[in-house]
Design an enzyme around this catalytic site. Structure first.
Site, PDB file in Angstrom:
ATOM      1  N   ARG A 155       7.610   3.014  -3.326  1.00  0.00           N
ATOM      2  CA  ARG A 155       8.858   3.105  -2.574  1.00  0.00           C
ATOM      3  C   ARG A 155       8.728   4.188  -1.525  1.00  0.00           C
ATOM      4  O   ARG A 155       8.190   5.282  -1.806  1.00  0.00           O
ATOM      5  CB  ARG A 155      10.024   3.455  -3.512  1.00  0.00           C
ATOM      6  N   HIS A 183       6.084  -4.397   3.216  1.00  0.00           N
ATOM      7  CA  HIS A 183       6.500  -4.542   1.807  1.00  0.00           C
ATOM      8  C   HIS A 183       6.013  -5.873   1.217  1.00  0.00           C
ATOM      9  O   HIS A 183       6.807  -6.677   0.713  1.00  0.00           O
ATOM     10  CB  HIS A 183       8.029  -4.410   1.684  1.00  0.00           C
TER      11      HIS A 183
HETATM   12  C1  GLV Z   1       9.006  -4.938  -5.239  1.00  0.00           C
HETATM   13  O1  GLV Z   1       9.128  -4.006  -4.487  1.00  0.00           O
HETATM   14  C2  GLV Z   1       9.403  -4.949  -6.618  1.00  0.00           C
HETATM   15  O2  GLV Z   1      10.115  -4.027  -7.041  1.00  0.00           O
HETATM   16  O3  GLV Z   1       9.019  -5.882  -7.342  1.00  0.00           O
END
Ligand code: GLV
Length: 311
Positions: free
Chosen positions: A226, A274
């Protein structure tokens, strides 16, 4: 009895989920954000970044399923309905993608692939000094299922591998550190730092100027956890001063990463949107199906989330 399940996500694979779940559980009254209808019927919510307060409006909700392995997107909702259990996916496909992502960038750094790409552009045949794998120490922050898989694979490749976690863990072949007290020692021996921690009150901003300064000179940073763990100004300063050799970043304090953010054009930074681990209905659904069966049978759930620890 037909179960009513709401798919609360802006991703577009709702129909895919409906198919996979119905194949195992029979017909489902499957709703999406566009077709919520009378929300009193909704018993189960499959959620990824739900709008704040929405889940609290489902008065007969019995189960919240996080469609990500991280659950910070749910716990950020201060109006989350109290007493409704939260479970998260445990997705072997996603776990495998995450370790692939870390290994890809680590090897690219370790084997100087970017430098050789530059030399190729200059038509220069110039072997560079190499670093023995035994001298490239990998450190994995976060030793849940993703961190353990990642650490194990690095160790199998021959990298001296350590892991850091909130509480003490023992893993074969991995040196482990834990707690704030173990952090400085862990960082000081990590030539490649891989972040897979959950985002919690304790880990928010954990990677600040002090933390980057504790890494050995020339360290490489891979963030697939994150963006909220990182103080961006501190990371940029550590890259610009030459203390860090580079970074591969998949996650950011603000997503999508704003168009004018310095990471986009920084010569030492690789940016991906991401994608390190995408939830895959094929591999994520067995655990969800098991939990729906358990919910129906009144049995204890698996992969439950403790809102206090945040994972
Ligand atoms: C992706 O960021 C997840 O939390 O699976």
């Amino acid at each position: 009895m037909t179960q009513t399940i709401a798919y609360i996500s802006r991703d577009t694979d709702g129909l895919h989920w409906k198919k996979v779940l119905e194949a195992a559980l029979g017909p489902i009254d499957f709703r999406t954000l566009e077709t919520l209808g009378n929300v009193d019927a909704i018993e189960i919510a499959l959620a990824w970044k739900p709008p704040r307060g929405l889940l609290a409006s489902f008065r007969n909700l019995k189960l919240i399923v996080s469609l990500g392995m991280g659950v910070d997107h749910l716990l950020a909702d201060d109006a989350l309905p109290a007493g409704v259990p939260i479970v998260r996916i445990m997705d072997d496909g996603l776990i495998g993608q995450m370790s692939e992502y870390a290994i890809y960038w680590a090897l690219r750094h370790h084997r100087d692939i970017d430098k050789y790409a530059e030399l190729q552009r200059a038509r220069q045949w110039r072997p560079l000094d190499f670093v023995d794998t035994l001298h490239r120490r990998v450190g994995v922050m976060g030793l849940g299922s993703i961190g353990q898989d990642t650490a194990r694979k690095f160790a199998m490749l021959g990298f001296p591998t350590a892991g850091w976690s909130r509480t003490k863990k023992d893993l074969p072949g991995i040196e482990t550190f834990h707690g704030r007290d173990g952090l400085a020692k862990f960082l000081a021996r990590s030539d490649i730092l891989v972040d897979v921690l959950p985002l919690t009150r304790d880990t928010q901003g954990l990677l600040d100027a002090d933390a980057f300064a504790q890494l050995p000179k020339g360290a490489y940073f891979i963030n697939m956890a994150r963006g909220g763990h990182v103080v961006d100004e501190a990371l940029l300063a550590a890259l610009d001063s030459g203390h860090l050799a580079g970074a591969a970043l998949d996650v950011f304090n603000q997503e999508p990463l704003p168009a004018d953010h310095p990471y986009w054009t920084h010569p030492k930074v690789h940016v991906t949107p991401h994608i390190a681990g995408a939830t895959n209905p094929r591999t994520a659904s067995p655990g969800i199906i098991e939990n729906i069966r358990r919910l129906r049978a009144g049995q204890p759930l698996i992969n439950t989330v403790d809102p206090k620890t945040g994972y």
